[in-house]
Design a protein around this motif. Structure first.
Motif, PDB file in Angstrom:
ATOM      1  N   VAL A  55     -23.786 -56.117  55.146  1.00  0.00           N
ATOM      2  CA  VAL A  55     -24.954 -56.978  54.954  1.00  0.00           C
ATOM      3  C   VAL A  55     -24.577 -58.106  53.998  1.00  0.00           C
ATOM      4  CG1 VAL A  55     -27.382 -57.077  54.321  1.00  0.00           C
ATOM      5  CG2 VAL A  55     -26.421 -54.958  55.225  1.00  0.00           C
ATOM      6  N   ILE A  56     -24.747 -59.353  54.445  1.00  0.00           N
ATOM      7  CA  ILE A  56     -24.385 -60.522  53.641  1.00  0.00           C
ATOM      8  C   ILE A  56     -25.657 -61.163  53.103  1.00  0.00           C
ATOM      9  CG2 ILE A  56     -23.231 -62.766  53.643  1.00  0.00           C
ATOM     10  CD1 ILE A  56     -21.536 -61.691  55.988  1.00  0.00           C
ATOM     11  N   GLU A  57     -25.796 -61.159  51.796  1.00  0.00           N
ATOM     12  CA  GLU A  57     -26.988 -61.709  51.152  1.00  0.00           C
ATOM     13  C   GLU A  57     -26.980 -63.231  51.217  1.00  0.00           C
ATOM     14  OE1 GLU A  57     -28.796 -60.284  47.138  1.00  0.00           O
ATOM     15  OE2 GLU A  57     -27.620 -62.071  46.694  1.00  0.00           O
ATOM     16  N   GLN A  58     -28.172 -63.800  51.431  1.00  0.00           N
ATOM     17  CA  GLN A  58     -28.314 -65.254  51.387  1.00  0.00           C
ATOM     18  C   GLN A  58     -29.267 -65.635  50.256  1.00  0.00           C
ATOM     19  OE1 GLN A  58     -27.865 -67.529  55.088  1.00  0.00           O
ATOM     20  NE2 GLN A  58     -28.307 -65.632  56.173  1.00  0.00           N
ATOM     21  N   ASN A  59     -30.446 -66.136  50.559  1.00  0.00           N
ATOM     22  CA  ASN A  59     -31.350 -66.584  49.497  1.00  0.00           C
ATOM     23  C   ASN A  59     -32.191 -65.441  48.919  1.00  0.00           C
ATOM     24  OD1 ASN A  59     -30.579 -69.308  49.616  1.00  0.00           O
ATOM     25  ND2 ASN A  59     -31.885 -69.644  51.384  1.00  0.00           N
ATOM     26  N   GLU A  60     -32.631 -64.524  49.756  1.00  0.00           N
ATOM     27  CA  GLU A  60     -33.461 -63.419  49.282  1.00  0.00           C
ATOM     28  C   GLU A  60     -32.593 -62.312  48.683  1.00  0.00           C
ATOM     29  OE1 GLU A  60     -36.442 -62.000  51.951  1.00  0.00           O
ATOM     30  OE2 GLU A  60     -36.625 -63.962  52.926  1.00  0.00           O
ATOM     31  N   SER A  61     -33.002 -61.820  47.529  1.00  0.00           N
ATOM     32  CA  SER A  61     -32.247 -60.790  46.821  1.00  0.00           C
ATOM     33  C   SER A  61     -32.278 -59.463  47.575  1.00  0.00           C
ATOM     34  CB  SER A  61     -32.808 -60.610  45.416  1.00  0.00           C
ATOM     35  OG  SER A  61     -32.157 -59.537  44.758  1.00  0.00           O
ATOM     36  N   LEU A  62     -31.139 -58.757  47.549  1.00  0.00           N
ATOM     37  CA  LEU A  62     -31.035 -57.430  48.167  1.00  0.00           C
ATOM     38  C   LEU A  62     -30.884 -56.337  47.111  1.00  0.00           C
ATOM     39  CD1 LEU A  62     -28.568 -58.273  51.090  1.00  0.00           C
ATOM     40  CD2 LEU A  62     -31.052 -58.091  51.205  1.00  0.00           C
ATOM     41  N   ARG A  63     -31.342 -56.614  45.891  1.00  0.00           N
ATOM     42  CA  ARG A  63     -31.136 -55.663  44.793  1.00  0.00           C
ATOM     43  C   ARG A  63     -31.893 -54.350  45.021  1.00  0.00           C
ATOM     44  NH1 ARG A  63     -28.124 -57.431  40.891  1.00  0.00           N
ATOM     45  NH2 ARG A  63     -27.815 -59.657  40.581  1.00  0.00           N
ATOM     46  N   ASP A  64     -33.022 -54.398  45.712  1.00  0.00           N
ATOM     47  CA  ASP A  64     -33.748 -53.154  46.002  1.00  0.00           C
ATOM     48  C   ASP A  64     -32.904 -52.219  46.858  1.00  0.00           C
ATOM     49  OD1 ASP A  64     -35.934 -53.910  44.542  1.00  0.00           O
ATOM     50  OD2 ASP A  64     -37.015 -54.767  46.241  1.00  0.00           O
ATOM     51  N   TYR A  65     -32.125 -52.787  47.786  1.00  0.00           N
ATOM     52  CA  TYR A  65     -31.257 -51.969  48.633  1.00  0.00           C
ATOM     53  C   TYR A  65     -29.977 -51.575  47.889  1.00  0.00           C
ATOM     54  CZ  TYR A  65     -34.404 -53.973  52.068  1.00  0.00           C
ATOM     55  OH  TYR A  65     -35.539 -54.361  52.748  1.00  0.00           O
ATOM     56  N   GLU A  66     -29.512 -52.426  46.980  1.00  0.00           N
ATOM     57  CA  GLU A  66     -28.331 -52.092  46.194  1.00  0.00           C
ATOM     58  C   GLU A  66     -28.551 -50.839  45.368  1.00  0.00           C
ATOM     59  OE1 GLU A  66     -26.844 -55.248  43.768  1.00  0.00           O
ATOM     60  OE2 GLU A  66     -26.925 -56.708  45.377  1.00  0.00           O
ATOM     61  N   ARG A  67     -29.776 -50.673  44.841  1.00  0.00           N
ATOM     62  CA  ARG A  67     -30.057 -49.538  43.977  1.00  0.00           C
ATOM     63  C   ARG A  67     -29.997 -48.206  44.727  1.00  0.00           C
ATOM     64  NH1 ARG A  67     -33.999 -53.045  41.556  1.00  0.00           N
ATOM     65  NH2 ARG A  67     -35.672 -52.147  42.804  1.00  0.00           N
ATOM     66  N   THR A  68     -30.046 -48.248  46.063  1.00  0.00           N
ATOM     67  CA  THR A  68     -29.949 -47.009  46.840  1.00  0.00           C
ATOM     68  C   THR A  68     -28.507 -46.575  47.058  1.00  0.00           C
ATOM     69  OG1 THR A  68     -29.901 -48.159  48.987  1.00  0.00           O
ATOM     70  CG2 THR A  68     -32.066 -47.663  48.056  1.00  0.00           C
ATOM     71  N   GLY A  69     -27.548 -47.428  46.705  1.00  0.00           N
ATOM     72  CA  GLY A  69     -26.146 -47.125  46.944  1.00  0.00           C
ATOM     73  C   GLY A  69     -25.352 -46.927  45.660  1.00  0.00           C
ATOM     74  N   ILE A  70     -24.037 -47.109  45.769  1.00  0.00           N
ATOM     75  CA  ILE A  70     -23.100 -46.946  44.652  1.00  0.00           C
ATOM     76  C   ILE A  70     -22.480 -48.301  44.345  1.00  0.00           C
ATOM     77  CG2 ILE A  70     -20.966 -45.825  43.891  1.00  0.00           C
ATOM     78  CD1 ILE A  70     -21.674 -43.507  45.757  1.00  0.00           C
ATOM     79  N   GLU A  71     -22.479 -48.674  43.090  1.00  0.00           N
ATOM     80  CA  GLU A  71     -21.951 -49.978  42.689  1.00  0.00           C
ATOM     81  C   GLU A  71     -20.445 -50.029  42.915  1.00  0.00           C
ATOM     82  OE1 GLU A  71     -21.928 -53.007  38.821  1.00  0.00           O
ATOM     83  OE2 GLU A  71     -22.832 -51.014  38.677  1.00  0.00           O
ATOM     84  N   VAL A  72     -19.983 -51.147  43.483  1.00  0.00           N
ATOM     85  CA  VAL A  72     -18.558 -51.365  43.739  1.00  0.00           C
ATOM     86  C   VAL A  72     -18.044 -52.553  42.932  1.00  0.00           C
ATOM     87  CG1 VAL A  72     -16.825 -51.903  45.489  1.00  0.00           C
ATOM     88  CG2 VAL A  72     -18.710 -50.362  46.045  1.00  0.00           C
ATOM     89  N   ASP A  73     -18.691 -53.709  43.087  1.00  0.00           N
ATOM     90  CA  ASP A  73     -18.336 -54.936  42.368  1.00  0.00           C
ATOM     91  C   ASP A  73     -16.852 -55.261  42.513  1.00  0.00           C
ATOM     92  OD1 ASP A  73     -18.795 -57.209  40.875  1.00  0.00           O
ATOM     93  OD2 ASP A  73     -18.467 -56.202  38.953  1.00  0.00           O
ATOM     94  N   GLY A  74     -16.445 -55.473  43.755  1.00  0.00           N
ATOM     95  CA  GLY A  74     -15.059 -55.841  44.025  1.00  0.00           C
ATOM     96  C   GLY A  74     -14.985 -57.051  44.924  1.00  0.00           C
ATOM     97  N   ILE A  75     -13.901 -57.806  44.819  1.00  0.00           N
ATOM     98  CA  ILE A  75     -13.698 -58.996  45.649  1.00  0.00           C
ATOM     99  C   ILE A  75     -13.547 -58.567  47.112  1.00  0.00           C
ATOM    100  CG2 ILE A  75     -12.151 -60.936  46.121  1.00  0.00           C
ATOM    101  CD1 ILE A  75     -11.511 -61.011  43.161  1.00  0.00           C
ATOM    102  N   VAL A  76     -14.144 -59.330  48.014  1.00  0.00           N
ATOM    103  CA  VAL A  76     -14.099 -59.001  49.437  1.00  0.00           C
ATOM    104  C   VAL A  76     -12.678 -59.172  49.967  1.00  0.00           C
ATOM    105  CG1 VAL A  76     -14.919 -59.622  51.733  1.00  0.00           C
ATOM    106  CG2 VAL A  76     -16.493 -59.684  49.796  1.00  0.00           C
ATOM    107  N   THR A  77     -12.095 -58.080  50.451  1.00  0.00           N
ATOM    108  CA  THR A  77     -10.816 -58.112  51.153  1.00  0.00           C
ATOM    109  C   THR A  77     -10.921 -57.203  52.368  1.00  0.00           C
ATOM    110  OG1 THR A  77      -9.882 -56.265  49.893  1.00  0.00           O
ATOM    111  CG2 THR A  77      -9.527 -58.488  48.997  1.00  0.00           C
TER     112      THR A  77
END
Length: 298
Positions: free
Chosen positions: A150-172
């Motif tokens: 899922v690629i975020e654009q203008n609307e925040s996806l933080r509500d869905y992020e909280r259901t998962g596990i944080e990664v915070d890594g550069i896309v490769t």
């Protein structure tokens, strides 16, 4: 019209009103203006923005009904107003709860007003990110590895992020393939991409209840369409059964895309983000970079 006459009278008597305005009145106006600005800025990153646009349309219809003296419509609007307020509160319950939670944490600005904006400026969706996503999608397709990106654009996806596990890594491509590899801790669920970074994995998404979708589509495709119905995000789905790559956007599903087709769809996001950047600022950065390169060469 009466309100026009009132406005004209106010302008004529402005000198009289000016002497009655105190410093407290000016401060009160500034506080209210700031509150309205922050609320609108917060709404722009949530589903409330679409709700606000819908309310504007309804207000325009009611204004037209008032001008043309449509008594039945005005009577219905007057009697349904109390129910409409309750309906808005129910629809916006997740966003309002999150805003109150932030207020309880002594964060007097709604989450995402400035923090999200600054991150979006620093983390632009780049050409390299597009190539990595396309490469990973079709490599997983050849290996029949299911994926949901899922690629975020203008609307925040933080509500869905909280259901998962944080990664915070550069896309490769290697990171995406490793996340969705079978029998790994993060393979089940969706990955959320913001700018050039993967923010979270194993995220849960809402399933679409669109009866027009094919019965052969599984949960992964319905989740991709569901999040595209709720937000302005673009979702890439790799089928585990067929290996085909699909894209969901604005509630529509495009199936069986080629690598060039997927790259073109992602390029639209890049072009849109480039248009949203301040042109003067971008040009100045480019000149500064070119100047530094010349100095390094010399």
């Amino acid at each position: 019209m009466q309100w026009v006459d009132t406005l004209i009278d106010y302008v004529k008597d402005f000198s009289t009103y000016r002497t009655t305005i105190s410093t407290g009145d000016i401060l009160e106006i500034l506080i209210i203006a700031c509150l309205v600005y922050y609320i609108l800025a917060w709404m722009k990153t949530t589903r409330a923005w679409q709700l606000l646009k819908g309310l504007i349309v309804i207000c325009m219809v009611l204004l037209l009904a008032f001008i043309m003296d449509m008594s039945t419509i005005l009577w219905l609007a007057q009697n349904l107003l109390s129910f409409a307020v309750i309906a808005i509160v129910v629809v916006m319950q997740p966003e309002l709860r999150h805003a109150l939670e932030e207020l309880g944490k002594k964060n007097f600005l709604p989450s995402g007003v400035f923090s999200d904006a600054s991150k979006r400026e620093q983390e632009h969706f780049s050409e390299k990110t597009i190539n990595e996503i396309v490469k990973a999608s079709f490599e997983m397709g050849r290996a029949k590895t299911g994926a949901l990106i899922v690629i975020e654009q203008n609307e925040s996806l933080r509500d869905y992020e909280r259901t998962g596990i944080e990664v915070d890594g550069i896309v490769t491509s290697q990171l995406l393939i490793n996340i969705f590899e079978h029998n790994t801790p993060l393979h089940d669920g969706a990955v959320i991409v913001r700018g050039n970074r993967i923010t979270s994995a194993t995220c849960y998404l809402p399933l679409s209840d669109n009866l027009g979708l094919s019965k052969e589509l599984g949960t992964r495709h319905r989740a991709g369409v569901g999040v595209s119905e709720a937000t302005d995000s673009l979702t890439i789905i790799v089928s585990e059964e067929t290996g085909k790559v699909s894209v969901a956007y604005e509630g529509r599903l495009e199936r069986g895309l080629s690598a060039d087709d997927l790259k073109a769809r992602l390029q639209q996001i890049l072009n849109r983000k480039e248009e949203e950047k301040p042109k003067g600022k971008r040009i100045w950065k480019g000149r500064g970079k070119a100047k530094n390169e010349k100095e390094n060469i010399s």
